[in-house]
Design a protein around this motif. Sequence first.
Motif: not given
Length: 162
Positions: A56-73
């Motif tokens: 709870p309370g975490m925030k991200f930039s779009k770049a953070d999310c893009d990097n998390l997505l490809i790593d997770s994929l």
Amino acid sequence: MATRLRKTGGGLAAITLAGALAVQTVGGFEGLKLYAYRDVVGIWTACYGETKGIKPGMKFSKADCDNLLIDSLVEHEAGMRGCLKVPDALPIQTYIAGVSLTYNIGPGGFCGSTVARKLNAGDIRGACDAFLMWDKAKGRKIPGLTKRRVAERALCLQGVAA
């Protein structure tokens, strides 16, 4: 580790065309939220459906999310590949649909699924049809999952010869 989503070399990691298709597919299904929220079954989630380490309370930039997505994929792709006999023989559309399903249900769910069993038996059409079984969360049919599975099935079938 073999991957069809990321290419490496020259010290810089980049995604392949298949990786771009996976990002577009999964990102489109998941939607983007730049903050932590509870999903339909109460799991803390952020970005494009990321759950690992989300609080709870975490925030991200779009770049953070893009990097998390490809790593997770790539991580989920590895789990999917681990239970398929010949993953590189699959048509790219079928492969990406499988990565999308694995991202959503986890490698354990995918590897124990009728989808994986049918892919390993060479029954791609049957595997694509089996995507439709995965439209529930905690035993409840979720309209958004039904819509996603229909779209994943359609993508999966694009790789099947008529």
